[in-house]
Design a protein around this motif. Structure first.
Motif, PDB file in Angstrom:
ATOM      1  N   ARG A   1       0.835  -1.207   0.000  1.00  0.00           N
ATOM      2  CA  ARG A   1       0.000   0.000   0.000  1.00  0.00           C
ATOM      3  C   ARG A   1       0.864   1.249   0.000  1.00  0.00           C
ATOM      4  N   HIS A   2       1.932   1.231   0.795  1.00  0.00           N
ATOM      5  CA  HIS A   2       2.843   2.386   0.850  1.00  0.00           C
ATOM      6  C   HIS A   2       3.497   2.638  -0.514  1.00  0.00           C
ATOM      7  N   ARG A   3       3.955   1.569  -1.166  1.00  0.00           N
ATOM      8  CA  ARG A   3       4.587   1.719  -2.493  1.00  0.00           C
ATOM      9  C   ARG A   3       3.599   2.315  -3.495  1.00  0.00           C
TER      10      ARG A   3
ATOM     11  N   THR B   1       1.229   9.133  -6.040  1.00  0.00           N
ATOM     12  CA  THR B   1       1.368  10.545  -5.695  1.00  0.00           C
ATOM     13  C   THR B   1       2.430  11.194  -6.579  1.00  0.00           C
ATOM     14  N   GLU B   2       3.543  10.496  -6.794  1.00  0.00           N
ATOM     15  CA  GLU B   2       4.588  11.009  -7.684  1.00  0.00           C
ATOM     16  C   GLU B   2       4.067  11.146  -9.115  1.00  0.00           C
ATOM     17  N   TRP B   3       3.199  10.235  -9.538  1.00  0.00           N
ATOM     18  CA  TRP B   3       2.645  10.262 -10.887  1.00  0.00           C
ATOM     19  C   TRP B   3       1.440  11.196 -10.984  1.00  0.00           C
ATOM     20  N   ARG B   4       1.117  11.891  -9.910  1.00  0.00           N
ATOM     21  CA  ARG B   4      -0.028  12.816  -9.824  1.00  0.00           C
ATOM     22  C   ARG B   4      -1.356  12.113 -10.127  1.00  0.00           C
ATOM     23  N   LEU B   5      -1.500  10.926  -9.569  1.00  0.00           N
ATOM     24  CA  LEU B   5      -2.730  10.137  -9.718  1.00  0.00           C
ATOM     25  C   LEU B   5      -3.392   9.939  -8.354  1.00  0.00           C
ATOM     26  N   ASP B   6      -3.458  11.014  -7.594  1.00  0.00           N
ATOM     27  CA  ASP B   6      -3.979  10.941  -6.230  1.00  0.00           C
ATOM     28  C   ASP B   6      -5.406  10.392  -6.161  1.00  0.00           C
ATOM     29  N   ASP B   7      -6.220  10.674  -7.184  1.00  0.00           N
ATOM     30  CA  ASP B   7      -7.610  10.218  -7.173  1.00  0.00           C
ATOM     31  C   ASP B   7      -7.736   8.698  -7.281  1.00  0.00           C
ATOM     32  N   GLN B   8      -6.711   8.027  -7.754  1.00  0.00           N
ATOM     33  CA  GLN B   8      -6.774   6.582  -7.923  1.00  0.00           C
ATOM     34  C   GLN B   8      -6.139   5.809  -6.772  1.00  0.00           C
TER      35      GLN B   8
ATOM     36  N   GLU C   1      -4.964   0.946  -3.901  1.00  0.00           N
ATOM     37  CA  GLU C   1      -4.510   0.328  -2.649  1.00  0.00           C
ATOM     38  C   GLU C   1      -5.421  -0.825  -2.238  1.00  0.00           C
ATOM     39  N   LEU C   2      -6.716  -0.603  -2.292  1.00  0.00           N
ATOM     40  CA  LEU C   2      -7.675  -1.630  -1.893  1.00  0.00           C
ATOM     41  C   LEU C   2      -7.527  -2.886  -2.748  1.00  0.00           C
ATOM     42  N   LEU C   3      -7.475  -2.710  -4.059  1.00  0.00           N
ATOM     43  CA  LEU C   3      -7.387  -3.872  -4.940  1.00  0.00           C
ATOM     44  C   LEU C   3      -6.033  -4.575  -4.829  1.00  0.00           C
ATOM     45  N   ALA C   4      -4.968  -3.811  -4.734  1.00  0.00           N
ATOM     46  CA  ALA C   4      -3.640  -4.417  -4.564  1.00  0.00           C
ATOM     47  C   ALA C   4      -3.552  -5.141  -3.229  1.00  0.00           C
ATOM     48  N   ASP C   5      -4.156  -4.569  -2.191  1.00  0.00           N
ATOM     49  CA  ASP C   5      -4.210  -5.212  -0.883  1.00  0.00           C
ATOM     50  C   ASP C   5      -4.813  -6.612  -1.019  1.00  0.00           C
ATOM     51  N   GLU C   6      -5.904  -6.723  -1.778  1.00  0.00           N
ATOM     52  CA  GLU C   6      -6.552  -8.023  -1.995  1.00  0.00           C
ATOM     53  C   GLU C   6      -5.618  -8.991  -2.715  1.00  0.00           C
ATOM     54  N   LEU C   7      -4.943  -8.520  -3.762  1.00  0.00           N
ATOM     55  CA  LEU C   7      -4.064  -9.403  -4.526  1.00  0.00           C
ATOM     56  C   LEU C   7      -2.861  -9.854  -3.702  1.00  0.00           C
ATOM     57  N   ILE C   8      -2.284  -8.942  -2.939  1.00  0.00           N
ATOM     58  CA  ILE C   8      -1.132  -9.289  -2.105  1.00  0.00           C
ATOM     59  C   ILE C   8      -1.557 -10.271  -1.025  1.00  0.00           C
TER      60      ILE C   8
ATOM     61  N   LEU D   1       5.790 -10.310  -6.030  1.00  0.00           N
ATOM     62  CA  LEU D   1       6.293  -9.144  -6.754  1.00  0.00           C
ATOM     63  C   LEU D   1       5.115  -8.227  -7.040  1.00  0.00           C
ATOM     64  N   LEU D   2       5.284  -6.946  -6.766  1.00  0.00           N
ATOM     65  CA  LEU D   2       4.274  -5.932  -7.053  1.00  0.00           C
ATOM     66  C   LEU D   2       4.809  -5.051  -8.171  1.00  0.00           C
ATOM     67  N   THR D   3       4.034  -4.905  -9.244  1.00  0.00           N
ATOM     68  CA  THR D   3       4.438  -4.080 -10.379  1.00  0.00           C
ATOM     69  C   THR D   3       3.345  -3.073 -10.689  1.00  0.00           C
TER      70      THR D   3
END
Length: 122
Positions: A16-18, A24-31, A36-43, A55-57
């Motif tokens: 989630r932190h990554r 935020t660096e990519w200026r995609l704050d709205d996503q 995070e929620l969906l990646a949390d499920e996959l991880i 591996l998270l990509t």
């Protein structure tokens, strides 16, 4: 960008932190929240149903944010309807509802489960 996550529960908050930092660096704050929620499920699924370090990509291609989680299990995820009292089993339903598309594919060493969401910059 790809990160090797630990093969223990600390992988979930690290993932989630990554994601938060990168989006935020990519200026995609709205996503951030959905990603995070969906990646949390996959991880979590990778930790629960596979072995080894996931591996998270993250990638950004043609207006789509793609998140992939690789693990070492060759068993592809299956959509199922959990009983009302079950605490687990709703992750793929979340992927179906909140992503633009998602899927999984076998690799030489296991599988990749991925999702894409629209990447609208302000």
């Amino acid at each position: 960008m790809t990160w090797v996550l630990p093969d223990d529960p600390s992988a979930v908050p690290e993932g989630r932190h990554r994601i938060r930092t990168t989006l935020t660096e990519w200026r995609l704050d709205d996503q951030v929240d959905v990603a995070e929620l969906l990646a949390d499920e996959l991880i979590t699924n990778a930790l629960r149903h596979a072995w080894g370090k996931p591996l998270l990509t993250l990638s950004l291609i043609d207006g789509a944010l793609r998140c992939e989680v690789n693990d070492l299990s060759p068993e592809l995820p299956r959509m199922r309807l959990p009983d009302a009292g079950e605490e687990h089993g709703r992750g793929l339903q979340l992927l179906e509802q909140l992503s633009a598309r998602w899927g999984s594919v076998l690799t030489y060493t296991g599988k990749v489960v991925w999702f894409e969401i629209t990447a609208a910059r302000p």
